[in-house]
Design a protein around this motif. Structure first.
Motif, PDB file in Angstrom:
ATOM      1  N   VAL A 156      -6.660 -51.140  -2.522  1.00 35.93           N
ATOM      2  CA  VAL A 156      -8.113 -51.019  -2.370  1.00 35.93           C
ATOM      3  C   VAL A 156      -8.411 -50.689  -0.917  1.00 35.93           C
ATOM      4  CG1 VAL A 156     -10.327 -52.216  -2.494  1.00 35.93           C
ATOM      5  CG2 VAL A 156      -8.576 -52.655  -4.227  1.00 35.93           C
ATOM      6  N   ASN A 157      -9.136 -49.611  -0.697  1.00 37.81           N
ATOM      7  CA  ASN A 157      -9.513 -49.209   0.663  1.00 37.81           C
ATOM      8  C   ASN A 157     -10.716 -50.033   1.102  1.00 37.81           C
ATOM      9  OD1 ASN A 157     -10.097 -47.993   3.076  1.00 37.81           O
ATOM     10  ND2 ASN A 157     -10.076 -45.904   2.291  1.00 37.81           N
ATOM     11  N   MET A 158     -10.455 -51.132   1.801  1.00 37.57           N
ATOM     12  CA  MET A 158     -11.533 -52.039   2.213  1.00 37.57           C
ATOM     13  C   MET A 158     -12.427 -51.427   3.288  1.00 37.57           C
ATOM     14  SD  MET A 158     -11.094 -54.451   0.173  1.00 37.57           S
ATOM     15  CE  MET A 158     -12.426 -55.455   0.817  1.00 37.57           C
ATOM     16  N   LYS A 159     -11.915 -50.448   4.042  1.00 40.62           N
ATOM     17  CA  LYS A 159     -12.732 -49.827   5.084  1.00 40.62           C
ATOM     18  C   LYS A 159     -13.944 -49.128   4.491  1.00 40.62           C
ATOM     19  CE  LYS A 159      -9.131 -49.135   8.568  1.00 40.62           C
ATOM     20  NZ  LYS A 159      -8.456 -48.162   9.437  1.00 40.62           N
ATOM     21  N   ASP A 160     -13.752 -48.501   3.325  1.00 40.03           N
ATOM     22  CA  ASP A 160     -14.872 -47.821   2.686  1.00 40.03           C
ATOM     23  C   ASP A 160     -15.818 -48.802   2.011  1.00 40.03           C
ATOM     24  OD1 ASP A 160     -13.808 -45.433   3.491  1.00 40.03           O
ATOM     25  OD2 ASP A 160     -12.776 -45.044   1.600  1.00 40.03           O
ATOM     26  N   ALA A 161     -15.325 -50.008   1.701  1.00 39.64           N
ATOM     27  CA  ALA A 161     -16.149 -50.994   1.009  1.00 39.64           C
ATOM     28  C   ALA A 161     -17.061 -51.755   1.954  1.00 39.64           C
ATOM     29  CB  ALA A 161     -15.266 -51.983   0.250  1.00 39.64           C
ATOM     30  N   ILE A 162     -16.737 -51.747   3.252  1.00 42.87           N
ATOM     31  CA  ILE A 162     -17.531 -52.499   4.237  1.00 42.87           C
ATOM     32  C   ILE A 162     -18.556 -51.576   4.876  1.00 42.87           C
ATOM     33  CG2 ILE A 162     -17.442 -53.790   6.387  1.00 42.87           C
ATOM     34  CD1 ILE A 162     -14.666 -54.725   5.640  1.00 42.87           C
ATOM     35  N   GLU A 163     -19.814 -51.956   4.781  1.00 42.34           N
ATOM     36  CA  GLU A 163     -20.904 -51.156   5.364  1.00 42.34           C
ATOM     37  C   GLU A 163     -21.355 -51.794   6.667  1.00 42.34           C
ATOM     38  OE1 GLU A 163     -25.294 -49.322   4.146  1.00 42.34           O
ATOM     39  OE2 GLU A 163     -24.302 -50.802   2.864  1.00 42.34           O
ATOM     40  N   ILE A 164     -21.228 -51.054   7.751  1.00 42.49           N
ATOM     41  CA  ILE A 164     -21.625 -51.541   9.076  1.00 42.49           C
ATOM     42  C   ILE A 164     -22.694 -50.602   9.617  1.00 42.49           C
ATOM     43  CG2 ILE A 164     -20.850 -52.099  11.405  1.00 42.49           C
ATOM     44  CD1 ILE A 164     -18.059 -52.538  10.271  1.00 42.49           C
ATOM     45  N   LYS A 165     -23.918 -51.088   9.694  1.00 44.81           N
ATOM     46  CA  LYS A 165     -25.031 -50.245  10.129  1.00 44.81           C
ATOM     47  C   LYS A 165     -25.256 -50.299  11.641  1.00 44.81           C
ATOM     48  CE  LYS A 165     -27.563 -50.503   5.749  1.00 44.81           C
ATOM     49  NZ  LYS A 165     -28.843 -50.863   5.079  1.00 44.81           N
ATOM     50  N   GLU A 166     -25.050 -51.470  12.231  1.00 46.13           N
ATOM     51  CA  GLU A 166     -25.277 -51.637  13.674  1.00 46.13           C
ATOM     52  C   GLU A 166     -24.051 -52.300  14.296  1.00 46.13           C
ATOM     53  OE1 GLU A 166     -29.323 -52.785  14.955  1.00 46.13           O
ATOM     54  OE2 GLU A 166     -29.671 -53.172  12.821  1.00 46.13           O
ATOM     55  N   PRO A 167     -22.985 -51.539  14.501  1.00 46.73           N
ATOM     56  CA  PRO A 167     -21.746 -52.133  15.013  1.00 46.73           C
ATOM     57  C   PRO A 167     -21.889 -52.754  16.399  1.00 46.73           C
ATOM     58  CG  PRO A 167     -21.620 -49.736  15.016  1.00 46.73           C
ATOM     59  CD  PRO A 167     -22.850 -50.098  14.262  1.00 46.73           C
ATOM     60  N   LYS A 168     -22.706 -52.172  17.256  1.00 45.05           N
ATOM     61  CA  LYS A 168     -22.853 -52.703  18.612  1.00 45.05           C
ATOM     62  C   LYS A 168     -23.462 -54.101  18.582  1.00 45.05           C
ATOM     63  CE  LYS A 168     -24.734 -51.579  23.186  1.00 45.05           C
ATOM     64  NZ  LYS A 168     -25.516 -50.594  23.974  1.00 45.05           N
ATOM     65  N   ARG A 169     -24.498 -54.278  17.786  1.00 46.77           N
ATOM     66  CA  ARG A 169     -25.151 -55.581  17.691  1.00 46.77           C
ATOM     67  C   ARG A 169     -24.226 -56.603  17.024  1.00 46.77           C
ATOM     68  NH1 ARG A 169     -31.040 -55.993  15.039  1.00 46.77           N
ATOM     69  NH2 ARG A 169     -31.465 -54.864  16.974  1.00 46.77           N
ATOM     70  N   GLU A 170     -23.553 -56.196  15.960  1.00 50.70           N
ATOM     71  CA  GLU A 170     -22.663 -57.121  15.254  1.00 50.70           C
ATOM     72  C   GLU A 170     -21.465 -57.500  16.119  1.00 50.70           C
ATOM     73  OE1 GLU A 170     -21.664 -55.718  11.352  1.00 50.70           O
ATOM     74  OE2 GLU A 170     -23.675 -54.909  11.029  1.00 50.70           O
ATOM     75  N   LEU A 171     -20.939 -56.539  16.891  1.00 55.14           N
ATOM     76  CA  LEU A 171     -19.807 -56.831  17.761  1.00 55.14           C
ATOM     77  C   LEU A 171     -20.223 -57.760  18.901  1.00 55.14           C
ATOM     78  CD1 LEU A 171     -16.822 -56.233  18.216  1.00 55.14           C
ATOM     79  CD2 LEU A 171     -17.488 -54.246  19.584  1.00 55.14           C
ATOM     80  N   SER A 172     -21.428 -57.573  19.418  1.00 48.86           N
ATOM     81  CA  SER A 172     -21.933 -58.455  20.480  1.00 48.86           C
ATOM     82  C   SER A 172     -22.068 -59.887  19.962  1.00 48.86           C
ATOM     83  CB  SER A 172     -23.290 -57.954  20.991  1.00 48.86           C
ATOM     84  OG  SER A 172     -23.164 -56.686  21.603  1.00 48.86           O
ATOM     85  N   ALA A 173     -22.575 -60.034  18.735  1.00 43.09           N
ATOM     86  CA  ALA A 173     -22.716 -61.362  18.140  1.00 43.09           C
ATOM     87  C   ALA A 173     -21.344 -61.999  17.908  1.00 43.09           C
ATOM     88  CB  ALA A 173     -23.484 -61.264  16.827  1.00 43.09           C
ATOM     89  N   LEU A 174     -20.361 -61.191  17.510  1.00 41.69           N
ATOM     90  CA  LEU A 174     -19.013 -61.703  17.279  1.00 41.69           C
ATOM     91  C   LEU A 174     -18.393 -62.194  18.581  1.00 41.69           C
ATOM     92  CD1 LEU A 174     -16.478 -62.144  15.558  1.00 41.69           C
ATOM     93  CD2 LEU A 174     -15.899 -59.734  15.947  1.00 41.69           C
ATOM     94  N   MET A 175     -18.517 -61.416  19.653  1.00 38.10           N
ATOM     95  CA  MET A 175     -17.956 -61.828  20.938  1.00 38.10           C
ATOM     96  C   MET A 175     -18.626 -63.091  21.455  1.00 38.10           C
ATOM     97  SD  MET A 175     -15.493 -59.752  21.646  1.00 38.10           S
ATOM     98  CE  MET A 175     -15.178 -59.792  19.881  1.00 38.10           C
ATOM     99  N   LYS A 176     -19.904 -63.234  21.187  1.00 38.00           N
ATOM    100  CA  LYS A 176     -20.621 -64.444  21.612  1.00 38.00           C
ATOM    101  C   LYS A 176     -20.083 -65.661  20.867  1.00 38.00           C
ATOM    102  CE  LYS A 176     -25.288 -66.297  22.211  1.00 38.00           C
ATOM    103  NZ  LYS A 176     -26.744 -66.034  22.034  1.00 38.00           N
ATOM    104  N   ARG A 177     -19.813 -65.504  19.549  1.00 38.29           N
ATOM    105  CA  ARG A 177     -19.273 -66.617  18.775  1.00 38.29           C
ATOM    106  C   ARG A 177     -17.871 -66.994  19.245  1.00 38.29           C
ATOM    107  NH1 ARG A 177     -21.225 -63.665  14.283  1.00 38.29           N
ATOM    108  NH2 ARG A 177     -19.087 -63.226  13.577  1.00 38.29           N
ATOM    109  N   LEU A 178     -17.111 -65.997  19.701  1.00 40.40           N
ATOM    110  CA  LEU A 178     -15.747 -66.243  20.149  1.00 40.40           C
ATOM    111  C   LEU A 178     -15.680 -66.629  21.618  1.00 40.40           C
ATOM    112  CD1 LEU A 178     -13.903 -63.254  18.394  1.00 40.40           C
ATOM    113  CD2 LEU A 178     -14.061 -65.623  17.625  1.00 40.40           C
TER     114      LEU A 178
END
Length: 209
Positions: free
Chosen positions: A96-118
């Motif tokens: 199963v190609n999981m890359k095509d199954a994941i929809e990321i609309k705002e990667p910059k915002r989501e990545l910033s939130a992830l780095m903050k959590r980490l």
């Protein structure tokens, strides 16, 4: 999970093994509902004054349910080990190609939130290389970094496109990291004594039952 054992996936698997030629099911037609003095359902299918919807079973739904019934029959007749082996051999073994199954609309915002959590430095996009900026076919390569660590990389015909792809690549690399040592819920039905299911941690999310 839906990509592996959802309705459409099970329908495709059932069709590949020929269940469409042997499965049998009953379904309501508009004529049958009319003869029974019941309202002909549209999108919301309710029988008369009852709030219980009429289930219109398509061939795909019947095939999906039939495949689930086969797994249930194996479990009841041959035991949990046979049912688990069937699922691993014919369902979970599929790519199963999981890359095509994941929809990321705002990667910059989501990545910033992830780095903050980490508790890591905020992500910064940096231009790694470019060619033909003033030509009709420019190409840019952007890397996204947290401190000195490169999280992802992307390319595109514009800096904005390359930065978007770099942020998406960073998120996919983090969340799609393969976990090899894990247990499945079905282990509680195994022959092992006192076998317990231990949830697997996914990304930075805590494991939960």
């Amino acid at each position: 999970v839906t990509a592996y054992c959802g309705h459409l996936t099970l329908t495709v698997i059932g069709q590949e093994v020929g269940l469409q030629y042997v499965v049998r099911w009953n379904n309501f037609t508009d004529e049958e509902l009319f003869l029974q003095d019941k309202d002909i359902p549209s999108k919301k299918k309710f029988v008369g004054k009852s709030k219980e919807p009429v289930q219109r079973i398509t061939q795909g739904t019947a095939i999906s349910h039939a495949l689930k019934a086969i797994v249930g029959a194996l479990y009841m007749d041959k035991g949990p080990h046979s049912a688990r082996q069937f699922i691993h051999d014919h369902i979970l073994s599929r790519d199963v190609n999981m890359k095509d199954a994941i929809e990321i609309k705002e990667p910059k915002r989501e990545l910033s939130a992830l780095m903050k959590r980490l508790n890591k430095p905020s992500p910064i996009s940096r231009l790694k290389s470019e060619t033909g900026r003033l030509s009709y076919a420019p190409a840019f390569v952007i890397g996204v970094y947290s401190g000195t660590e490169q999280l992802g990389e992307g390319f595109g015909s514009s800096i904005k496109m390359a930065a978007f792809r770099a942020g998406r690549d960073a998120l996919l690399q983090y969340y799609l990291k393969e976990a090899r040592d894990f247990t499945l819920p079905s282990i509680v039905d195994s022959h092992e004594k006192q076998a317990t299911y231990i949830p697997t941690k996914v990304g930075d999310t805590p494991p939960r039952l």
